[in-house]
Design an enzyme around this catalytic site. Sequence first.
Site, PDB file in Angstrom:
ATOM      1  N   LYS A 173      48.054 -24.656  50.405  1.00  0.00           N
ATOM      2  CA  LYS A 173      47.626 -23.335  50.899  1.00  0.00           C
ATOM      3  C   LYS A 173      48.644 -22.785  51.886  1.00  0.00           C
ATOM      4  O   LYS A 173      49.112 -23.516  52.755  1.00  0.00           O
ATOM      5  CB  LYS A 173      46.270 -23.462  51.606  1.00  0.00           C
ATOM      6  CG  LYS A 173      45.164 -23.963  50.713  1.00  0.00           C
ATOM      7  CD  LYS A 173      43.905 -24.268  51.505  1.00  0.00           C
ATOM      8  CE  LYS A 173      44.057 -25.428  52.440  1.00  0.00           C
ATOM      9  NZ  LYS A 173      42.789 -25.884  53.035  1.00  0.00           N
ATOM     10  N   THR A 204      39.528 -17.048  61.597  1.00  0.00           N
ATOM     11  CA  THR A 204      39.794 -17.847  60.400  1.00  0.00           C
ATOM     12  C   THR A 204      39.177 -19.244  60.520  1.00  0.00           C
ATOM     13  O   THR A 204      39.626 -20.184  59.872  1.00  0.00           O
ATOM     14  CB  THR A 204      41.317 -17.980  60.159  1.00  0.00           C
ATOM     15  OG1 THR A 204      41.906 -18.506  61.358  1.00  0.00           O
ATOM     16  CG2 THR A 204      41.964 -16.662  59.806  1.00  0.00           C
ATOM     17  N   GLY A 206      37.091 -22.035  59.524  1.00  0.00           N
ATOM     18  CA  GLY A 206      36.390 -22.413  58.286  1.00  0.00           C
ATOM     19  C   GLY A 206      36.995 -21.867  57.007  1.00  0.00           C
ATOM     20  O   GLY A 206      36.388 -22.000  55.938  1.00  0.00           O
ATOM     21  N   THR A 207      38.188 -21.287  57.064  1.00  0.00           N
ATOM     22  CA  THR A 207      38.756 -20.724  55.821  1.00  0.00           C
ATOM     23  C   THR A 207      39.037 -21.817  54.780  1.00  0.00           C
ATOM     24  O   THR A 207      38.792 -21.624  53.589  1.00  0.00           O
ATOM     25  CB  THR A 207      40.062 -19.939  56.087  1.00  0.00           C
ATOM     26  OG1 THR A 207      40.960 -20.764  56.828  1.00  0.00           O
ATOM     27  CG2 THR A 207      39.810 -18.666  56.847  1.00  0.00           C
ATOM     28  N   GLY A 208      39.559 -22.959  55.254  1.00  0.00           N
ATOM     29  CA  GLY A 208      39.884 -24.044  54.321  1.00  0.00           C
ATOM     30  C   GLY A 208      38.617 -24.635  53.710  1.00  0.00           C
ATOM     31  O   GLY A 208      38.569 -24.931  52.507  1.00  0.00           O
ATOM     32  N   CYS A 209      37.587 -24.801  54.544  1.00  0.00           N
ATOM     33  CA  CYS A 209      36.303 -25.333  54.050  1.00  0.00           C
ATOM     34  C   CYS A 209      35.741 -24.389  52.998  1.00  0.00           C
ATOM     35  O   CYS A 209      35.258 -24.803  51.934  1.00  0.00           O
ATOM     36  CB  CYS A 209      35.301 -25.461  55.198  1.00  0.00           C
ATOM     37  SG  CYS A 209      35.867 -26.479  56.568  1.00  0.00           S
TER      38      CYS A 209
HETATM   39  N1  LIG Z   1      45.278 -14.302  57.678  1.00  0.00           N
HETATM   40  C1  LIG Z   1      45.013 -14.549  56.384  1.00  0.00           C
HETATM   41  N2  LIG Z   1      44.958 -13.531  55.493  1.00  0.00           N
HETATM   42  C2  LIG Z   1      44.683 -13.763  54.193  1.00  0.00           C
HETATM   43  N3  LIG Z   1      44.432 -14.982  53.691  1.00  0.00           N
HETATM   44  C3  LIG Z   1      44.477 -16.048  54.520  1.00  0.00           C
HETATM   45  C4  LIG Z   1      44.762 -15.892  55.918  1.00  0.00           C
HETATM   46  N4  LIG Z   1      44.717 -17.123  56.507  1.00  0.00           N
HETATM   47  C5  LIG Z   1      44.404 -17.991  55.532  1.00  0.00           C
HETATM   48  N5  LIG Z   1      44.289 -17.361  54.332  1.00  0.00           N
HETATM   49  C6  LIG Z   1      43.914 -17.963  53.058  1.00  0.00           C
HETATM   50  O1  LIG Z   1      42.743 -18.752  53.319  1.00  0.00           O
HETATM   51  C7  LIG Z   1      42.766 -19.955  52.575  1.00  0.00           C
HETATM   52  C8  LIG Z   1      42.737 -21.124  53.544  1.00  0.00           C
HETATM   53  O2  LIG Z   1      44.058 -21.329  53.968  1.00  0.00           O
HETATM   54  P1  LIG Z   1      44.593 -22.015  55.272  1.00  0.00           P
HETATM   55  O3  LIG Z   1      44.269 -21.152  56.442  1.00  0.00           O
HETATM   56  O4  LIG Z   1      46.026 -22.292  54.989  1.00  0.00           O
HETATM   57  O5  LIG Z   1      43.760 -23.356  55.305  1.00  0.00           O
HETATM   58  P2  LIG Z   1      43.039 -24.155  56.473  1.00  0.00           P
HETATM   59  O6  LIG Z   1      41.801 -23.388  56.866  1.00  0.00           O
HETATM   60  O7  LIG Z   1      42.723 -25.464  55.819  1.00  0.00           O
HETATM   61  O8  LIG Z   1      44.019 -24.253  57.597  1.00  0.00           O
HETATM   62  C9  LIG Z   1      44.024 -19.868  51.707  1.00  0.00           C
HETATM   63  O9  LIG Z   1      43.685 -19.280  50.468  1.00  0.00           O
HETATM   64  C10 LIG Z   1      44.940 -18.951  52.513  1.00  0.00           C
HETATM   65  O10 LIG Z   1      45.915 -18.330  51.718  1.00  0.00           O
HETATM   66  C1  LIG Z   2      33.219 -30.276  60.861  1.00  0.00           C
HETATM   67  C2  LIG Z   2      34.478 -29.559  60.578  1.00  0.00           C
HETATM   68  N1  LIG Z   2      35.080 -29.710  59.365  1.00  0.00           N
HETATM   69  C3  LIG Z   2      36.223 -29.051  59.087  1.00  0.00           C
HETATM   70  C4  LIG Z   2      36.806 -28.217  60.015  1.00  0.00           C
HETATM   71  C5  LIG Z   2      38.117 -27.520  59.700  1.00  0.00           C
HETATM   72  O1  LIG Z   2      37.953 -26.154  59.603  1.00  0.00           O
HETATM   73  P1  LIG Z   2      38.973 -25.173  58.850  1.00  0.00           P
HETATM   74  O2  LIG Z   2      38.361 -24.852  57.525  1.00  0.00           O
HETATM   75  O3  LIG Z   2      39.069 -23.978  59.731  1.00  0.00           O
HETATM   76  O4  LIG Z   2      40.288 -25.890  58.689  1.00  0.00           O
HETATM   77  C6  LIG Z   2      36.167 -28.063  61.265  1.00  0.00           C
HETATM   78  N2  LIG Z   2      36.692 -27.261  62.215  1.00  0.00           N
HETATM   79  N3  LIG Z   2      35.009 -28.742  61.515  1.00  0.00           N
END
Ligand SMILES: Nc1ncnc2c1ncn2[C@@H]1O[C@H](COP(=O)(O)OP(=O)(O)O)[C@@H](O)[C@H]1O
Ligand SMILES: Cc1ncc(COP(=O)(O)O)c(N)n1
Length: 266
Positions: A173, A204, A206-209
């Site tokens: 990602k 952002t 929880g975006t990855g979750c």
């Molecule tokens: N500011 C943003 N604008 C648009 N899409 C985003 C943004 N930040 C993250 N994403 C998207 O959200 C999803 C989660 O990505 P990311 O933030 O890299 O993961 P994580 O939450 O695990 O750190 C991916 O599809 C990424 O491209």
């Molecule tokens: C219990 C728990 N699991 C996962 C995440 C990661 O969150 P994110 O999706 O922002 O990377 C978090 N902050 N807390």
Amino acid sequence: MKRILTIAGSDSCGGAGIQADLKTFSAHGLFGMSVITAVTAQNTQGVFGVQDISAELIQKQIEAVFDDIAVDAVKIGMVSITDTIKVIAQTLERYPVRNLVVDPVMVSKSGYHLLQPEAKEALIRYLLPMAKVVTPNIPEAEVITGMKINDLEDMKSAAVQIYHMNPEYVLVKGGHLEGEAVDLLYDGKDFKYYHSPRIHTQNTHGTGCTLSSAIASNLAKNMSVAEAIEGAKAYITVAIEQSFSIGKGVGPTHHFYELYKKAGLI
Ligand SMILES: Nc1ncnc2c1ncn2[C@@H]1O[C@H](COP(=O)(O)OP(=O)(O)O)[C@@H](O)[C@H]1O
Ligand SMILES: Cc1ncc(COP(=O)(O)O)c(N)n1
């Protein structure tokens, strides 16, 4: 109705972890179930405490679900320690688990180590080979591969290295880079890109979750991996666009925007 299970940590403020997963499953019209691996005391500003659930109780939760219910997809999130990882792998091996998405959660957006650094090897050894799709963000892909990732070319090299750890598909990602938010899928042969404009928000949490749960939801509905990710990328983009501030720090994504809009509630 399709049934889907998350194996992950609880986030008391509801933005990430089990809570984000269950909201995502509901928004996809699925019946969501949960196995809790750890309870975190967390809000939009930080993580203030963690209690890991015992390996015995994690095993019992997984058995309670699978001994009774047919599960269409599973998503794994926060797994904290080696014992947790081992018991999940050993227990899941006894059941027909299709459509497993592994989100290798390591560090929260507020900088807290949700995965103990010494448990990294167990995650690579036991969970990655079970995964249909593994979804590292840039810092996670860096830790897993030991390489620095600065651009799309580096993302490609990391995806190839992680593919050799034996998941079926790797999605690196690109949320942590600058410019467009580009995610990169590798299936051992071809690369596929998923683009969206970068949304300028600090919310952002929880975006990855959310993304990994949306992918698992779409796999439960029998979509191909490429279609599942396309749908999930569209979902996360709206969820981030409509994200909001609920506290003083990094706010959560919005899971029910499309549903509320359809129902005329907003
Ligand atoms: N500011 C943003 N604008 C648009 N899409 C985003 C943004 N930040 C993250 N994403 C998207 O959200 C999803 C989660 O990505 P990311 O933030 O890299 O993961 P994580 O939450 O695990 O750190 C991916 O599809 C990424 O491209
Ligand atoms: C219990 C728990 N699991 C996962 C995440 C990661 O969150 P994110 O999706 O922002 O990377 C978090 N902050 N807390």
